[in-house]
Structure formats: C-alpha cells, structure tokens
Scaffold this motif. Sequence first.
Motif, PDB file in Angstrom:
ATOM      1  N   LEU B  84     -17.724   9.626  10.307  1.00 10.68           N
ATOM      2  CA  LEU B  84     -16.798   9.637   9.106  1.00 10.68           C
ATOM      3  C   LEU B  84     -15.779   8.754   9.322  1.00 10.68           C
ATOM      4  O   LEU B  84     -15.436   7.724   8.713  1.00 10.68           O
ATOM      5  CB  LEU B  84     -16.718  10.829   8.526  1.00 10.68           C
ATOM      6  CG  LEU B  84     -15.674  10.765   7.381  1.00 10.68           C
ATOM      7  CD1 LEU B  84     -15.886   9.967   6.253  1.00 10.68           C
ATOM      8  CD2 LEU B  84     -15.376  12.415   7.067  1.00 10.68           C
ATOM      9  N   HIS B  85     -15.080   8.912  10.412  1.00 14.43           N
ATOM     10  CA  HIS B  85     -13.955   8.280  10.728  1.00 14.43           C
ATOM     11  C   HIS B  85     -14.149   6.776  11.344  1.00 14.43           C
ATOM     12  O   HIS B  85     -13.466   5.873  11.169  1.00 14.43           O
ATOM     13  CB  HIS B  85     -13.006   8.984  11.812  1.00 14.43           C
ATOM     14  CG  HIS B  85     -12.471  10.335  11.276  1.00 14.43           C
ATOM     15  ND1 HIS B  85     -11.530  10.487  10.649  1.00 14.43           N
ATOM     16  CD2 HIS B  85     -13.392  11.622  11.242  1.00 14.43           C
ATOM     17  CE1 HIS B  85     -11.409  11.740  10.062  1.00 14.43           C
ATOM     18  NE2 HIS B  85     -12.323  12.475  10.411  1.00 14.43           N
ATOM     19  N   VAL B  88     -14.678   4.516   8.404  1.00 18.88           N
ATOM     20  CA  VAL B  88     -13.558   3.879   7.676  1.00 18.88           C
ATOM     21  C   VAL B  88     -12.626   3.135   8.427  1.00 18.88           C
ATOM     22  O   VAL B  88     -11.662   2.648   8.125  1.00 18.88           O
ATOM     23  CB  VAL B  88     -12.833   4.880   6.810  1.00 18.88           C
ATOM     24  CG1 VAL B  88     -13.416   5.476   5.417  1.00 18.88           C
ATOM     25  CG2 VAL B  88     -12.249   6.012   7.848  1.00 18.88           C
ATOM     26  N   TYR B  92      -5.939   6.230  13.819  1.00 17.45           N
ATOM     27  CA  TYR B  92      -5.197   7.269  14.387  1.00 17.45           C
ATOM     28  C   TYR B  92      -5.765   8.315  15.157  1.00 17.45           C
ATOM     29  O   TYR B  92      -5.424   9.210  15.634  1.00 17.45           O
ATOM     30  CB  TYR B  92      -4.348   8.029  13.227  1.00 17.45           C
ATOM     31  CG  TYR B  92      -5.481   8.280  12.118  1.00 17.45           C
ATOM     32  CD1 TYR B  92      -5.587   7.418  11.110  1.00 17.45           C
ATOM     33  CD2 TYR B  92      -5.890   9.461  12.163  1.00 17.45           C
ATOM     34  CE1 TYR B  92      -6.376   7.781  10.205  1.00 17.45           C
ATOM     35  CE2 TYR B  92      -6.967   9.916  11.314  1.00 17.45           C
ATOM     36  CZ  TYR B  92      -7.265   8.815  10.319  1.00 17.45           C
ATOM     37  OH  TYR B  92      -8.096   9.353   9.274  1.00 17.45           O
ATOM     38  N   ALA B 131      -3.950   6.161  -2.510  1.00 16.58           N
ATOM     39  CA  ALA B 131      -5.415   5.776  -2.625  1.00 16.58           C
ATOM     40  C   ALA B 131      -5.119   3.799  -2.297  1.00 16.58           C
ATOM     41  O   ALA B 131      -5.672   3.259  -1.691  1.00 16.58           O
ATOM     42  CB  ALA B 131      -5.830   5.729  -3.812  1.00 16.58           C
ATOM     43  N   THR B 132      -3.988   3.333  -2.773  1.00 15.99           N
ATOM     44  CA  THR B 132      -3.592   2.065  -3.041  1.00 15.99           C
ATOM     45  C   THR B 132      -3.074   1.541  -1.575  1.00 15.99           C
ATOM     46  O   THR B 132      -2.863   0.512  -1.290  1.00 15.99           O
ATOM     47  CB  THR B 132      -3.108   1.426  -4.160  1.00 15.99           C
ATOM     48  OG1 THR B 132      -1.757   2.046  -4.480  1.00 15.99           O
ATOM     49  CG2 THR B 132      -3.954   1.577  -5.473  1.00 15.99           C
ATOM     50  N   LYS B 133      -2.022   2.404  -0.944  1.00 16.77           N
ATOM     51  CA  LYS B 133      -1.218   1.853   0.078  1.00 16.77           C
ATOM     52  C   LYS B 133      -1.600   2.392   1.270  1.00 16.77           C
ATOM     53  O   LYS B 133      -1.517   1.617   2.326  1.00 16.77           O
ATOM     54  CB  LYS B 133       0.357   2.212  -0.523  1.00 16.77           C
ATOM     55  CG  LYS B 133       0.866   1.354  -1.692  1.00 16.77           C
ATOM     56  CD  LYS B 133       0.944   0.155  -1.531  1.00 16.77           C
ATOM     57  CE  LYS B 133       1.228  -0.722  -2.785  1.00 16.77           C
ATOM     58  NZ  LYS B 133       2.434  -0.395  -3.405  1.00 16.77           N
ATOM     59  N   PHE B 134      -1.637   3.856   1.231  1.00 16.74           N
ATOM     60  CA  PHE B 134      -1.672   4.421   2.475  1.00 16.74           C
ATOM     61  C   PHE B 134      -3.236   4.247   3.117  1.00 16.74           C
ATOM     62  O   PHE B 134      -3.276   4.137   4.499  1.00 16.74           O
ATOM     63  CB  PHE B 134      -1.527   5.815   2.221  1.00 16.74           C
ATOM     64  CG  PHE B 134      -1.698   7.177   3.618  1.00 16.74           C
ATOM     65  CD1 PHE B 134      -0.926   6.790   4.604  1.00 16.74           C
ATOM     66  CD2 PHE B 134      -2.736   7.859   3.551  1.00 16.74           C
ATOM     67  CE1 PHE B 134      -0.868   7.667   5.762  1.00 16.74           C
ATOM     68  CE2 PHE B 134      -2.873   8.670   4.570  1.00 16.74           C
ATOM     69  CZ  PHE B 134      -2.120   8.759   5.627  1.00 16.74           C
ATOM     70  N   LEU B 135      -4.289   4.692   2.472  1.00 13.25           N
ATOM     71  CA  LEU B 135      -5.616   4.370   2.810  1.00 13.25           C
ATOM     72  C   LEU B 135      -5.900   3.209   3.643  1.00 13.25           C
ATOM     73  O   LEU B 135      -6.256   3.076   4.708  1.00 13.25           O
ATOM     74  CB  LEU B 135      -6.401   4.562   1.838  1.00 13.25           C
ATOM     75  CG  LEU B 135      -6.664   6.028   1.374  1.00 13.25           C
ATOM     76  CD1 LEU B 135      -8.061   6.260   0.470  1.00 13.25           C
ATOM     77  CD2 LEU B 135      -6.717   7.100   2.438  1.00 13.25           C
ATOM     78  N   ILE B 138      -4.458   3.167   7.036  1.00 12.55           N
ATOM     79  CA  ILE B 138      -4.627   3.801   8.247  1.00 12.55           C
ATOM     80  C   ILE B 138      -6.253   3.655   8.434  1.00 12.55           C
ATOM     81  O   ILE B 138      -6.800   3.900   9.471  1.00 12.55           O
ATOM     82  CB  ILE B 138      -4.655   5.217   7.855  1.00 12.55           C
ATOM     83  CG1 ILE B 138      -5.324   5.801   6.382  1.00 12.55           C
ATOM     84  CG2 ILE B 138      -3.171   5.829   7.841  1.00 12.55           C
ATOM     85  CD1 ILE B 138      -5.581   7.431   6.571  1.00 12.55           C
ATOM     86  N   HIS B 139      -6.906   2.703   7.824  1.00 13.69           N
ATOM     87  CA  HIS B 139      -8.279   2.563   7.644  1.00 13.69           C
ATOM     88  C   HIS B 139      -8.566   0.978   7.948  1.00 13.69           C
ATOM     89  O   HIS B 139      -8.365   0.547   6.988  1.00 13.69           O
ATOM     90  CB  HIS B 139      -9.181   3.251   6.720  1.00 13.69           C
ATOM     91  CG  HIS B 139      -9.035   4.556   6.715  1.00 13.69           C
ATOM     92  ND1 HIS B 139      -9.209   5.399   5.478  1.00 13.69           N
ATOM     93  CD2 HIS B 139      -8.916   5.559   7.496  1.00 13.69           C
ATOM     94  CE1 HIS B 139      -9.301   6.765   5.765  1.00 13.69           C
ATOM     95  NE2 HIS B 139      -8.863   6.873   6.885  1.00 13.69           N
ATOM     96  N   GLY B 153     -16.835   0.075   3.242  1.00 12.31           N
ATOM     97  CA  GLY B 153     -16.002   1.059   3.979  1.00 12.31           C
ATOM     98  C   GLY B 153     -15.649   2.573   2.977  1.00 12.31           C
ATOM     99  O   GLY B 153     -15.741   3.672   3.453  1.00 12.31           O
ATOM    100  N   LEU B 154     -15.254   2.001   1.793  1.00 13.85           N
ATOM    101  CA  LEU B 154     -14.678   3.132   0.818  1.00 13.85           C
ATOM    102  C   LEU B 154     -16.025   4.095   0.277  1.00 13.85           C
ATOM    103  O   LEU B 154     -16.002   5.212   0.399  1.00 13.85           O
ATOM    104  CB  LEU B 154     -14.183   2.433  -0.258  1.00 13.85           C
ATOM    105  CG  LEU B 154     -12.710   2.403  -0.480  1.00 13.85           C
ATOM    106  CD1 LEU B 154     -12.231   1.815  -1.891  1.00 13.85           C
ATOM    107  CD2 LEU B 154     -11.760   3.753  -0.376  1.00 13.85           C
ATOM    108  N   GLY B 157     -17.245   6.187   3.136  1.00 16.79           N
ATOM    109  CA  GLY B 157     -16.271   7.368   3.413  1.00 16.79           C
ATOM    110  C   GLY B 157     -16.435   8.444   2.507  1.00 16.79           C
ATOM    111  O   GLY B 157     -16.223   9.759   2.857  1.00 16.79           O
TER     112      GLY B 157
END
Lengths: 208, 392, 56
Positions: B84-85, B88, B92, B131-135, B138-139, B153-154, B157
């Motif tokens: 899964l990781h 995406v 980290y 949803a719009t900035k963080f993902l 990190i992905h 990718g989405l 995921g």
Amino acid sequence: MAKDELALAIANLERDKVLSLVKERLQAGVKPMEIINSLQEGMVEVGNRFEKGEFFLSELIFCGEIMKEAMVELEPKLAAGDREYRGTVVIGTVKGDIHDLGKNIVVMLLKGAGYNVVDLGVDVAPEKFVEAARETKTSLVAMSMLLTSVMDKMKECVQAVKESGLNVKVLIGGPIIDDKVMEFSGADYGSAVASDAAKIAGEVYGAA
Amino acid sequence: MADVAKLAEERKKRYLAAMNLEKPDRVPIRLNFSGEFISKVAGYTFQETYYDWNKNIDATRRMLAKIDGLEMVMGGANLWWATLHDAVGARYLKFAGRDLDENTMFQYVEDAYMLPEDYDDFIENPTEWVATKFLPRIHAELDEPGTYRATVGLIKGAYGLANQLAAGGQGMASYQQEFGVVPSVTGVSKAPFDTLADTLRGLSGIMMDLYRCPDKLKKAMEVLVPHNIFYGMATAQGDTEYPLFMPLHRGAYPFMKMDQWVEFYWPTLKAVIEGLWAAGKRTLFYAENIWTPYLEKIAELPDKSIVFHVDQTDMDKAYKVLGGRFCLSGNVPNSLLAFGKPEEVKDYVKGLLDKYARDGGFVIDAGAVILDDAKEENIVALIEAVHQYGVY
Amino acid sequence: MSNSMTFKNLPPAVCLPWDVKAKELGEIKGDADLIKKEWETLDMFGYIYIWYWVQR
C-alpha cells in the motif's frame, strides 16, 4: 550560574535578545570565538537546568534553534583555526535505527560544552564508527539508539570499535539503556539521560 | 469448536470485568505484539509479513498455535502493509526487503511535512488541506496532481486501504473462531497534539510552535478534537465493549514542562477522551515512556473512562493516584522480556500482581509494544506466572 | 485567515457535503433520502482514507 549577559540570555531562552546581542558584539569588534564562548557558557547552563529537571525537551530544542540562528551570523566570520575544542566526539545512531532526536540533543549539548562533534548521522554501520574514530583520532565514540530491537547491531558496533585496537572509549545512549543493556553491549559508558554525555566526555578528556 | 467459543466468552468476560474495576476469575493477559515479533515466532522474514497478506495473517495464526494461553490480539499481524505504501510512494517509511535488510523492523522518517504557514489552511478546513496539500507532499506518486501517475496512485491507495481493512477484519474473525482470542482494542485515535507532532509538524517543528505560534497550534488542536473522536469511533466500527487504542507520544515526560503540558497537551486530549466516553467508548491510555508528573491531571477524567497503561511511569504512584478509579495495565519491562531470564520475568510479574492487582482492576501487559527482541520463553514465563499468582 | 480552501471547516466524515451535491443535482425524482444516505456513507469512506495518512 552564567554571569555574561549573552550567556544569561540564551540560558533564559530569550531569542531576540540573543540575536541582537550577537550582532551588537560583532559590530563592536568582539572576536567571534569570544561570542561563541559566551553562548556555550549559556548552553552549559541549559544542560544543567535540564539535568536538574528544571528544563524540559521543549526548552532544549528551542535553545538549540536559537543557537543555530546565532551561528548563522557567526560562522562566516570565523577564521580557519579560530576554534578551540576540548576534544572530539564521534557520534551516530547505530545500524538498523534511523531515529535522530536523542542524538541531535546530545550533539547540541556536546557542542555547547565545547567539543568538536563529528556526526555520522543515522543507520551507521560498525565499520563507519571505526573509520571515523581512526580518522579523527578521537578518544570517545558515542552511539545512540531508540529501538530495543537494534540491540544486536548496537553490540556489533560497540565490539567493532573495541576490537579495532584504537584507544577509544564507547558511550551508548538511549531511553532503553539500563544495567542489563550495559552488560549485554560491552560499552564503557551508558546513559538514558542526554545531559550525561557532556559529563562523560569531560571524564574521558580529563576535564573538571 | 464449542470449547473455543466458550474460551472466547471467558476471556472477554475477564477483560471487561478488570476494565470495570471488578475482580474477574484471574488477572487478564493482554500483550500487544508487534508484527515483527509475530514474524519471528512464526518463522517468516519481516519482508514476507510486510508484503504478503496471506503470510501476515498466517503469522499470527502460527503464533497462537505455538504459544499457549494468549488471550488477546490487537488485530491483523502487521500495522503496515508495505505494498500500500509503495503504491502511493510513501516518503517517510523504510521497509525490510526494500530499503532495509529483510529482517529489520520498518522505520518511520519524521519530518515537517506541514509548515508553520500551513496552519491557517489547516484550521480553515483540515480535511481539504490534508487531501490537497499534505498527501502530495508525503506521497511521491502524487507529486503532480492530475497526471496519470498521480491519479492511479490515488486509486490504488484507496483500493489498497479498503483491502487492508477487509483482510484485517477477516483475520481477526478467524483468530477468534480458531483460538478463542478476543481483541485487546477496537479502533484507534490520538491526542490532537500527537496528531500534529507525529505526522504533520514533526517533533522539532511542534516544539518551535509552542514558542513561535502558540495560538495557531492551540486552534489547530481544537479543530482536531471532533475529528479525532470520529476517527476513533469509525475505526472501532462503533464497538464500545473493547477499549480504543490511543498510543500517546509527546505528552510523556520530559518533552514539555508542566505549564506547557497543562496548556497545550492536556485540554484537547481530555476533550477527545471525554467525547469518546460520552459515546460509550473507553480509551486505552497507552502512556509510552514516563508520565509520572501528570498523573494528578489525568485523574480529572471520569471514572473508568480510561485504562491507564504503565510503561515506565512510576507504578506505585500510578496505583496511588489512579487505582480504584481506573483500571491499570502494564508494566513488565520490555528490556526484561528481551534480556531477562524466565525466572526473573516470573518474579517481576508476581511482584506486580501482589502489589497492584489484589483488588481487581488490573491487566498484565508489557510496558510497550513487544518487539522482536523479546524472547519467546519469557513470554511463556509471563503467562505461567499469571496463571500461578494471578487467580482471585 | 486564509481563503485558499474551497470549504470552511467541514465536520468529520464529510469530504463533499451532500447539500452542495444536492444543489448541483437539482430536482430529485425518486427517494432523495436514499441517495443522501448512500452518498454520505461513501463520502465517509473517502474521509477515512484521507485521514488514515494523518492518524496512522
């Protein structure tokens, strides 16, 4: 207790005052190394307060950030060979572990106490510790870890340094260090408390 | 089969009684094993259980067949399904068999993926900000939103997480049917401070925020309270019999001084726990490391609303301050399970039971999640000691 | 306060509020409550996916 105004300001976490004092003194022609000595005096005080339980990690980290900002001003003005150290310490988080919080705090406190710190980063292999110890001619190698599951690898690191024939003491640090871990590892020194590192370095380098 | 069902019923009754401060037939045994310990006992490499769901589920089955007297499991064997990781492009995480040797525990690379200037957007609408900035930060697969790679990718995921949740649920149900074990927890959530500190701002980041932008930090935590309550109930799928798992990190001593802890860590954590309790859900207050200075504040919580878990908190003081009002659990040291001898483990367990379990309201467990350094014979010794000394 | 978010502080479980969607759909000929209920359930799964990466 520190007497110098700048040392007091950093010990009291007064960021703005620290930065303006650094600028003021540089303009007044004070030698950068002298200013660094004042900052270190304050950092030692911060370490002492942490040890006594008066200061917490939030304050240590904040203090480290102030120090970093001050060094941005000071570093470019230092001439080569200006700095005098009490000794060199090689440090790294052991193979298999990538946590660097504890290590970074120890680095900060050791630098604050006037040591030249060679930071090997995280996930450091046994031979890297040995190599760095040989190159820097250090008397103290410090190994950090968070996970109990890296214990075997930590032992390999300790033993590699011990078997290298170099005249080096090994310090292990991490929240899980206790008598059982010490016995297992074969290290010379160990502690779960970051502020012990400067004391142990003092012992190794024969300082008061 | 009927015997197994009866066994599950007994174990459940025993655990629930202890959490309600009653005296069950004997002290319940919780033991939260990491996937890595389970892999080791099962004879799989870490890589196999991180990557292969069938082996992941089978690993716990093998462990339950091998070690007699285990009463509870946390869920599917591993929290982390590496595929899964990978799908995406998680920046980290490092995994056995990919970045690490095949038998090295996964590792988490903490960083400030949320910056101080993100606070305003986060406070305005955290779900949208994530949803719009963080993902995309990190992905790696989501680097350029709207492209083919980011879109697949989405999709992968979301599909992967749905698969993971379903497989974990099936695994849990099969362990219950085959071995009569019960869940030690249902659902998971965090203290709002930890939500920000663990995955968003990072430790150094949040520690600076305490000094540089305390008001925004507080506002962001307040915004998180209803989300953390909801996330807990949703991941528990509405269950209110078993406690919610709440691993508590940066509120441990000595991260923050008392007045900072009281001002920043506690109010929103208390609000989350009280919100869960109002919905009938008890929290497993999984206090990693040391929490001794804060026990009096924790005692402000409604009776029985938490199980206070002791890792390296002063057990004596925890018992004095919280005992009788909250069930306590813990605190067999993980270093003892790793380096001690079985007799030493037994002595320690006996000491705990004699001192703190006499009046009920006690669950035996290791101080922290059990990693692969724990010796199997020490786990067996712990179980034997409870059977020997923990009967009421 | 910033203005770069599309929505203001949506509650838990909501990614795209039903009210917004309902307006776009206009007149609903059949059972509106059924459509709403199923919309909100799937919306919640989207929410869980988004927050999984923060709460893990």
